[in-house]
Design an enzyme around this catalytic site. Structure first.
Site, PDB file in Angstrom:
ATOM      1  N   ASP A 211       0.840  -1.202   0.000  1.00 38.90           N
ATOM      2  CA  ASP A 211       0.000   0.000   0.000  1.00 38.90           C
ATOM      3  C   ASP A 211       0.875   1.251   0.000  1.00 38.90           C
ATOM      4  O   ASP A 211       0.565   2.241  -0.660  1.00 38.90           O
ATOM      5  CB  ASP A 211      -0.918   0.009   1.228  1.00 38.90           C
ATOM      6  N   LYS A 243     -10.454  -8.004   8.145  1.00 35.29           N
ATOM      7  CA  LYS A 243     -10.686  -6.576   7.907  1.00 35.29           C
ATOM      8  C   LYS A 243     -11.739  -6.049   8.876  1.00 35.29           C
ATOM      9  O   LYS A 243     -11.675  -4.899   9.309  1.00 35.29           O
ATOM     10  CB  LYS A 243     -11.022  -6.307   6.443  1.00 35.29           C
ATOM     11  N   ASP A 248      -5.819  -3.543   7.992  1.00 31.71           N
ATOM     12  CA  ASP A 248      -6.128  -2.355   7.194  1.00 31.71           C
ATOM     13  C   ASP A 248      -5.415  -2.302   5.854  1.00 31.71           C
ATOM     14  O   ASP A 248      -5.297  -1.241   5.257  1.00 31.71           O
ATOM     15  CB  ASP A 248      -5.890  -1.073   8.003  1.00 31.71           C
ATOM     16  N   CYS A 249      -4.931  -3.441   5.335  1.00 32.52           N
ATOM     17  CA  CYS A 249      -4.361  -3.344   3.979  1.00 32.52           C
ATOM     18  C   CYS A 249      -5.496  -3.057   2.996  1.00 32.52           C
ATOM     19  O   CYS A 249      -6.614  -3.526   3.166  1.00 32.52           O
ATOM     20  CB  CYS A 249      -3.529  -4.566   3.614  1.00 32.52           C
ATOM     21  N   LYS A 250      -5.157  -2.257   1.963  1.00 34.78           N
ATOM     22  CA  LYS A 250      -6.214  -1.644   1.150  1.00 34.78           C
ATOM     23  C   LYS A 250      -6.858  -2.589   0.143  1.00 34.78           C
ATOM     24  O   LYS A 250      -8.039  -2.478  -0.166  1.00 34.78           O
ATOM     25  CB  LYS A 250      -5.634  -0.454   0.369  1.00 34.78           C
TER      26      LYS A 250
END
Ligand code: GRE
Length: 339
Positions: A211, A243, A248-250
């Protein structure tokens, strides 16, 4: 197929022959042939290549290499020595051989500077690193590259527009004692190599490395170090549970595979597994490789040339993807017709 490109192809420094023989003793049935092949960067491997339709090879330093050296100064000196040695050898055959940088991974700025030196001065195609860097006063610590401190290094990879090959190394120290000592036959290709690299790569995914560095390109070998087989399950947990709990990885794991991750066929010559990876990862992100001299050109190339594939996929995997990723110029048989 002519003009194939291969990129997980190991060499060793002749002056470290005893170390090469020690490693060969664990993994090679015929250690003396292995040592000879590892120490030759040009003649023997170009003969193998000629016989099996390989046009271009990207060489890299063998495992565990510099990642096994916990003294930062000694690690850096050895990396520089290896890079200068490899540059001298490959420059004799620019249409057949290229190299990945060998890096000491104790310090991200120092690693970035050596990468820059080798790419700009020698035309190296990126770097190959053997998983975590051993560190600490007795070598029992491990440095992972998946935290923010390493972004300075990853920014240099993207600025130079070169990929990093995340290759395995052997488990060492306390981790070896606790997990592997009583089951030593699982060290290496059967299990420990894939466990190490998949932990590291998925750490980069979940800790946000991609990210923060969306253009970064990472290559892993052995048809994806077990990750493709688990793609559905990883995705299921990341998207449906983790999630919601705060991961919080996109993007999704599949998106990182589409945009940032490549897999090679090194040391994994199974049509069943390749077909699975074609379905799960796609021919856009698969690269042919041998894994010489732990594997034979004959096994890898005879398999690839005879396995059932449509011509488009064969060309992409065999050479076209690599040409684009590494911006290869003219090399032997680079435009040979593929039927
Ligand atoms: C490798 O470095 O790729 C390797 C080893 C030992 C056994 C098999 C293998 O270092 O592929």
């Amino acid at each position: 197929m002519l003009g194939k490109v291969i990129l997980e192809e190991a060499f060793a420094l002749p002056r470290l022959e005893e170390k090469t023989r020690w490693w060969a003793g664990m993994f090679a049935v015929d250690p003396e042939t292995h040592v000879r092949e590892m120490q030759d960067l040009t003649d023997i491997r170009i003969q193998h290549a000629d016989k099996h339709g390989v046009g271009y090879q990207i060489l890299s330093y063998t495992a565990p290499g510099v990642q096994d050296i916990w003294d930062p100064k000694a690690a850096q000196e050895l990396a520089v020595e290896i890079n200068n040695f490899a540059a001298e050898k490959v420059k004799e055959h620019p249409d057949r051989l290229g190299a990945f940088a060998t890096l000491s991974m104790h310090n991200p700025k120092e690693a970035a500077a050596e990468l820059r030196r080798t790419v700009t001065r020698f035309g190296f195609k990126g770097a190959l690193v053997n998983d975590t860097q051993r560190a600490g006063s007795d070598g029992d610590d491990m440095i992972f590259y998946d935290n923010k401190e390493w972004d300075v290094f990853w920014q240099t990879c993207t600025e130079l527009d070169v990929p990093l090959y995340l290759h395995p190394r052997n488990p060492t120290g306390t981790m070896y004692e606790k997990l592997w000592e009583d089951r030593p036959w699982l060290v290496g290709p059967p299990l420990s190599f894939a466990q190490g690299v998949s932990l590291h790569l998925l750490g980069m995914v979940t800790n946000g490395t991609f990210d923060r560095n969306p253009k970064l390109q990472i290559v892993i070998g052995h048809l994806g170090e077990h990750i493709p087989f688990d793609m559905w399950r990883i995705n299921h947990w990341f998207e449906d549970r983790k999630k919601l709990l705060g991961l919080d990885c996109k993007k999704t794991i599949r998106e990182y595979f589409n945009e940032n991750i490549w897999i090679t066929t090194s040391g994994h010559f199974s049509t069943t597994t390749l077909n699975f990876c074609l379905a799960e990862v796609s021919s856009d992100r698969i690269l042919f490789s041998v894994d010489y001299s732990f594997e034979h050109f004959d096994d890898a190339c005879t398999w690839f040339d005879n396995t059932e594939l449509n011509t488009r996929d064969r060309m992409k995997i065999g050479r076209e993807n690599a040409k684009k990723l590494f911006k290869l110029g003219e090399y032997k048989d680079c435009n040979a017709k593929v039927i």
